[in-house]
Design a protein around this motif. Structure first.
Motif, PDB file in Angstrom:
ATOM      1  N   ASP A 110      30.260   5.684 -34.420  1.00 44.06           N
ATOM      2  CA  ASP A 110      29.047   6.013 -33.801  1.00 44.06           C
ATOM      3  C   ASP A 110      27.899   4.996 -33.763  1.00 44.06           C
ATOM      4  OD1 ASP A 110      29.666   8.796 -33.517  1.00 44.06           O
ATOM      5  OD2 ASP A 110      29.391   9.004 -35.636  1.00 44.06           O
ATOM      6  N   VAL A 111      28.646   3.668 -34.186  1.00 50.48           N
ATOM      7  CA  VAL A 111      27.785   2.669 -34.178  1.00 50.48           C
ATOM      8  C   VAL A 111      28.431   1.648 -33.626  1.00 50.48           C
ATOM      9  CG1 VAL A 111      26.691   0.623 -35.643  1.00 50.48           C
ATOM     10  CG2 VAL A 111      26.685   3.010 -36.327  1.00 50.48           C
ATOM     11  N   ASP A 112      28.096   1.278 -32.207  1.00 46.71           N
ATOM     12  CA  ASP A 112      28.604   0.161 -31.442  1.00 46.71           C
ATOM     13  C   ASP A 112      28.319  -1.140 -31.880  1.00 46.71           C
ATOM     14  OD1 ASP A 112      29.585   2.441 -29.892  1.00 46.71           O
ATOM     15  OD2 ASP A 112      28.081   2.226 -28.364  1.00 46.71           O
ATOM     16  N   HIS A 113      29.488  -2.086 -31.495  1.00 41.94           N
ATOM     17  CA  HIS A 113      28.952  -3.375 -31.484  1.00 41.94           C
ATOM     18  C   HIS A 113      28.113  -3.883 -30.439  1.00 41.94           C
ATOM     19  CE1 HIS A 113      29.929  -7.604 -30.880  1.00 41.94           C
ATOM     20  NE2 HIS A 113      30.209  -7.493 -32.006  1.00 41.94           N
ATOM     21  N   PRO A 114      27.284  -4.717 -30.663  1.00 42.13           N
ATOM     22  CA  PRO A 114      26.343  -4.934 -29.639  1.00 42.13           C
ATOM     23  C   PRO A 114      26.730  -5.263 -28.053  1.00 42.13           C
ATOM     24  CG  PRO A 114      25.607  -6.215 -31.552  1.00 42.13           C
ATOM     25  CD  PRO A 114      26.877  -5.571 -31.952  1.00 42.13           C
ATOM     26  N   ARG A 115      28.064  -5.434 -28.063  1.00 41.80           N
ATOM     27  CA  ARG A 115      28.834  -6.047 -26.870  1.00 41.80           C
ATOM     28  C   ARG A 115      29.889  -4.970 -26.492  1.00 41.80           C
ATOM     29  NH1 ARG A 115      31.270 -11.077 -27.542  1.00 41.80           N
ATOM     30  NH2 ARG A 115      30.805 -11.344 -29.535  1.00 41.80           N
ATOM     31  N   TRP A 116      30.414  -4.040 -27.174  1.00 41.98           N
ATOM     32  CA  TRP A 116      31.214  -2.869 -26.769  1.00 41.98           C
ATOM     33  C   TRP A 116      31.260  -1.797 -27.671  1.00 41.98           C
ATOM     34  CZ3 TRP A 116      33.014  -7.849 -28.452  1.00 41.98           C
ATOM     35  CH2 TRP A 116      33.262  -7.959 -29.709  1.00 41.98           C
ATOM     36  N   SER A 117      31.623  -0.723 -27.057  1.00 40.64           N
ATOM     37  CA  SER A 117      31.715   0.391 -27.708  1.00 40.64           C
ATOM     38  C   SER A 117      32.919   0.687 -29.019  1.00 40.64           C
ATOM     39  CB  SER A 117      32.074   1.631 -26.753  1.00 40.64           C
ATOM     40  OG  SER A 117      32.476   2.694 -27.472  1.00 40.64           O
TER      41      SER A 117
END
Length: 332
Positions: free
Chosen positions: A287-294
């Protein structure tokens, strides 16, 4: 997939094919010593912590060509999974180990530079028995066991690996942590000749990682010395690496030379390098994405279709209580 008690051990050759391309010199020396140490139970004696190996962390010496077939003596551990194991070939050729290079195949190609004997580990900080201990003496008191864990990389790929090792908590107890020990810090070897990736300032070397003390003492956290029933290949972190399966893979630091207990949170390499992308905890959270990808789905190496990512990588039953009352979005 729920965790279960592991079934009787199957020979590694029946689990996964051997990688014929893997160079024999990429394995550590002294597998027979490590295997013998696995037969000795109990903990370090009262006077052993002071009688530690004073040799440098790494000195001259290569890896033996015969060690590719060296098996470890171990027992089934308490955690396994019904999921198919990643092949030996994939697990030893698709690696993140920036000290050996930033491309996925660099670690296997450069692994022969790393010399793993002699090797020693410094235990420092908030412990009653600090010192430096040789790798054989570090392993010898512990009965090795197999832990089949899911490995989830922050890059959204994953594997299933049968590690061989022992609980981190058992090692820490041998050195008597003080009441001020709230965190555990780990450092990787620094040597630009043996680890050619360190010739570039990709990160601020040495590579550093850390755990909160209750995380380090959790039964899931282990120090691995092998995989697939054999000694740990250099590209996978020989001779000693951390494995914390509910966290993204970059937390599982490789080729450890220092373990330091601290009262304050330690700096960690990726958090220092890119604090807006990598936090201290790095718990797997779809539920917490990396800033650059899901992070919602992952690609299991060896499979075509993506699969859903599991909270805490599927180990919530064992570890979710460690973070009760904390904001889940701050645990990445």
């Amino acid at each position: 997939m729920p965790n279960r008690i592991a079934p009787p051990r199957i020979p590694s050759g029946e689990i996964t094919p051997e990688a014929v391309f893997l160079r024999r010199r990429e394995f550590l020396r002294g597998a027979a010593i490590v295997a013998g140490g696995a037969l000795v139970g109990g903990c370090m004696g009262e006077d052993t912590a002071s009688a530690v190996d004073a040799t440098p962390a790494v000195a001259a010496g290569g890896n033996s060509d015969s060690d590719i077939d060296s098996a470890l003596d171990y027992r089934p551990g308490p955690f396994a999974t019904d999921e198919e194991h990643t092949s030996w070939e994939d697990a030893t050729s698709y690696n993140n180990f920036y000290e050996l290079g930033t491309d996925k195949d660099d670690p296997a190609r450069n692994a022969h530079h790393l010399r793993t004997r002699p090797w020693s580990v410094a235990i420092e900080g908030e412990v009653a028995k600090p010192g430096r201990i040789g790798i054989e003496d570090l392993i010898r008191p512990h009965a090795l066991e197999e832990r089949v864990y899911r490995l989830r990389c922050v890059e959204a790929w994953s594997m299933v690996i049968p590690w061989v090792g022992f609980p981190l908590s058992d090692l820490l107890k041998r050195f008597d942590p003080t009441s001020r020990a709230k965190y555990v810090e780990f450092e990787t070897l620094v040597d630009r000749e043996q680890l050619p990736g360190q010739r570039r300032r990709v990160l601020d070397w040495p590579y550093r990682e850390g755990l909160r003390m209750d995380e380090a003492m959790n039964p899931l956290a282990i120090l691995a010395v092998g995989m697939y029933g054999k000694v740990l290949p250099n590209q996978n972190g020989a001779p000693l690496r951390l494995v914390v399966p509910w966290k993204y893979g970059f937390k599982s630091i490789k080729s450890i030379v220092t373990i330091r207990l601290r009262e304050d949170p330690p700096p960690t390499s990726w958090n220092v390098s890119t604090p807006d992308e990598y936090g201290f905890f790095a718990n797997v959270n779809p539920d917490v994405d990396h800033p650059r990808w899901s992070q919602a789905r992952e690609r299991r190496i060896g499979e075509f279709r993506k699969r859903p990512t599991l909270p805490f990588n599927g180990y919530g039953e064992q570890v979710a209580s460690l973070y009760a009352g904390m904001d889940p979005r701050k645990l990445y």
